[in-house]
Design an enzyme around this catalytic site. Structure first.
Site, mmCIF file in Angstrom:
data_model
loop_
_atom_site.group_PDB
_atom_site.id
_atom_site.type_symbol
_atom_site.label_atom_id
_atom_site.label_comp_id
_atom_site.label_asym_id
_atom_site.label_seq_id
_atom_site.Cartn_x
_atom_site.Cartn_y
_atom_site.Cartn_z
ATOM 1 N N CYS A 122 0.815 -1.216 0.000
ATOM 2 C CA CYS A 122 0.000 0.000 0.000
ATOM 3 C C CYS A 122 0.851 1.270 0.000
ATOM 4 O O CYS A 122 0.317 2.370 -0.088
ATOM 5 C CB CYS A 122 -0.947 -0.004 1.186
ATOM 6 S SG CYS A 122 -1.978 -1.470 1.237
ATOM 7 N N HIS A 268 -3.340 6.834 2.305
ATOM 8 C CA HIS A 268 -3.764 5.569 1.718
ATOM 9 C C HIS A 268 -5.169 5.254 2.233
ATOM 10 O O HIS A 268 -5.450 5.371 3.432
ATOM 11 C CB HIS A 268 -2.774 4.468 2.101
ATOM 12 C CG HIS A 268 -3.317 3.090 1.907
ATOM 13 N ND1 HIS A 268 -3.904 2.701 0.721
ATOM 14 C CD2 HIS A 268 -3.382 2.030 2.737
ATOM 15 C CE1 HIS A 268 -4.301 1.449 0.851
ATOM 16 N NE2 HIS A 268 -4.011 1.019 2.059
ATOM 17 N N ASN A 299 -10.428 -0.577 -0.094
ATOM 18 C CA ASN A 299 -8.971 -0.465 -0.020
ATOM 19 C C ASN A 299 -8.381 -1.077 -1.293
ATOM 20 O O ASN A 299 -8.491 -2.280 -1.509
ATOM 21 C CB ASN A 299 -8.483 -1.207 1.229
ATOM 22 C CG ASN A 299 -6.971 -1.230 1.361
ATOM 23 O OD1 ASN A 299 -6.238 -0.968 0.413
ATOM 24 N ND2 ASN A 299 -6.504 -1.564 2.551
#
EC number: 2.3.1.180
Lengths: 343, 82
Positions: A122, A268, A299
């Site tokens: 990520c 993020h 996500n």
């Protein structure tokens, strides 16, 4: 000894275009609830997520990347031939050789641009952006395409009530080019490999291929489960909120930007609760626009920051020239934060 | 100076009130964070971090899951505070 000529780069680098691709299929929480014992209210309260996009067979890692990149190149106002390097961050492209970046560079019509994949979970967008800045300032490329792309639906255990609702698919891309002014601040980045168990793939591909049912996780029907991403939720939350807030602050300090002068915060998009707590811990002023794309995108790992950036600019919540703090963090554990001028 | 049991409960009550909006008087030794006080697993992490700062104690992730009640947390802090 022969004298070697050095390359000559640009004084600075900046993001000059952004583009995103979200798969056509929108998946609401009701679909997730078919496989886990949970509720829409529980998912929303723990994550803020109401819908996410899942890719179909045609929406491959390469195809989504080409779509997002085409938009980013058009937004930048350059042609694909001008791109000197293509950097792709992904953990969900299952054919590891050759790098998917080469296929994307070819399909976009670049002039044999250098192309390679990176694996930084990520934090992949920040890692790629840092590489791109270095290449431009050092002189190996004039324009660099940085792509974050994931099909995390392929790596989701739909029977795991702690993660089944979290992940989504998509691609985000930026074009980074030369600049006469600093427009990408110093990167504060690093890794904490001692915490590698916190977020990880459940089973290595070679172990999964062997298929030893006494060693591997099984599904309801007794079949060996496909590898998936798993995490220790509380440990991730603590690290993400409290340790990453420090990293974000360091990135602001390194760039010499006061929180009061910040326009946009694009963390993020892991979980809205993490975002809320980070904002609180960082004591960001209310004037700062905070990306909350996770609500409808889930996500998407390396894709989440450029996707959120694109949406904020498209909706007018952020404007070209705004100063944005971006921070990625995830499996590794790894992280990267920097302050950028939005394209 | 180390905090007494009473001070720890009062401190936890303030923390839980700030993070989860639970009335201070509801935070009693026998109350379960999850079942009685509606503190979910993520808010519990915030409670733990705030308690660490307030009572100068380290509560590692692997111990957090054992802190089911206010009494568990109080005992832990009493035993581990610097």
């Amino acid at each position: 000894m022969a004298k070697i000529k050095a390359s000559k780069g640009a004084p600075y680098a900046r993001i000059i275009g952004v583009g995103g691709y979200r798969p056509t299929r929108v998946v609401p929480n009701e679909v997730i609830l078919e496989r886990i014992d949970s509720s829409d209210e529980w998912i929303r309260s723990r994550s803020g997520i109401t819908t996410r996009h899942w890719a179909n067979d045609e929406e491959t890692v390469a195809a989504m990347s080409v779509e997002a990149s085409g938009k980013a190149i058009a937004d930048a106002g350059i042609s694909a031939e001008q791109i000197g390097a293509v950097i792709v961050s992904t953990v969900s492209h299952f054919k590891q050789t050759p790098a998917v970046a080469t296929e994307i560079a070819d399909k976009l019509g670049t002039a044999k641009a250098a192309a390679f994949d990176i694996s930084a979970g990520c934090a992949g967008f920040g890692y790629g952006l840092t590489l791109a800045k270095g290449l431009i300032v050092e002189g190996s490329a004039e324009y660099v395409l940085v792509i974050g792309v994931e099909r995390l639906s392929d790596l989701t255990d739909l029977e795991d009530r702690a993660t089944a609702f979290l992940f989504g698919d998509g691609a985000g891309a930026v074009v980074v080019g030369p600049s006469q002014e600093p427009a990408i601040g110093p990167t504060v980045w690093g890794s904490e490999g001692d915490k590698s168990e916190t977020i990880k793939q459940t089973v290595a591909w070679n172990e999964w291929r062997v298929g030893d049912v006494s060693q591997l996780p099984l599904d309801r029907d007794g079949n060996v489960k496909f590898p998936a991403i798993t995490q220790e939720g509380q440990a991730v939350f603590r690290w993400a909120v409290f340790e990453m807030a420090k990293v974000a602050q360091q990135a602001l300090d390194a760039a010499g930007v006061d929180p009061a002068d910040l326009d946009v915060f694009i963390p993020h998009q892991a979980n809205e609760r993490i975002i809320d707590s980070m904002v609180k811990t960082l004591k960001l002023p209310e004037s700062v626009t905070v990306a909350r794309d996770v609500r409808t995108t889930g996500n998407t790992s390396a894709a989440s920051i450029p996707l959120a950036m694109e949406r904020l600019l498209a909706t007018g919540e952020a404007r070209s020239g705004d100063t944005a703090l971006v921070i990625g963090f995830g499996a590794g554990l790894v992280y990267a934060a920097t302050v950028v001028t939005l394209p | 100076m180390a905090a007494t049991q009473e001070e720890i409960v009062a401190g936890l009550a303030e923390i839980v009130n700030e993070i989860a909006g639970i009335p201070v008087e509801d935070v009693q030794l026998d109350k379960s964070f999850t079942d009685d006080l509606d503190v979910d697993s993520l808010s519990m992490v915030e409670v733990v971090v705030a308690a660490e700062e307030r009572f100068d104690v380290k509560i590692p992730d692997e111990d957090v899951k054992n802190l089911k009640t206010v009494g568990d947390a109080t005992d832990y802090i009493l035993k581990h505070q610097a």
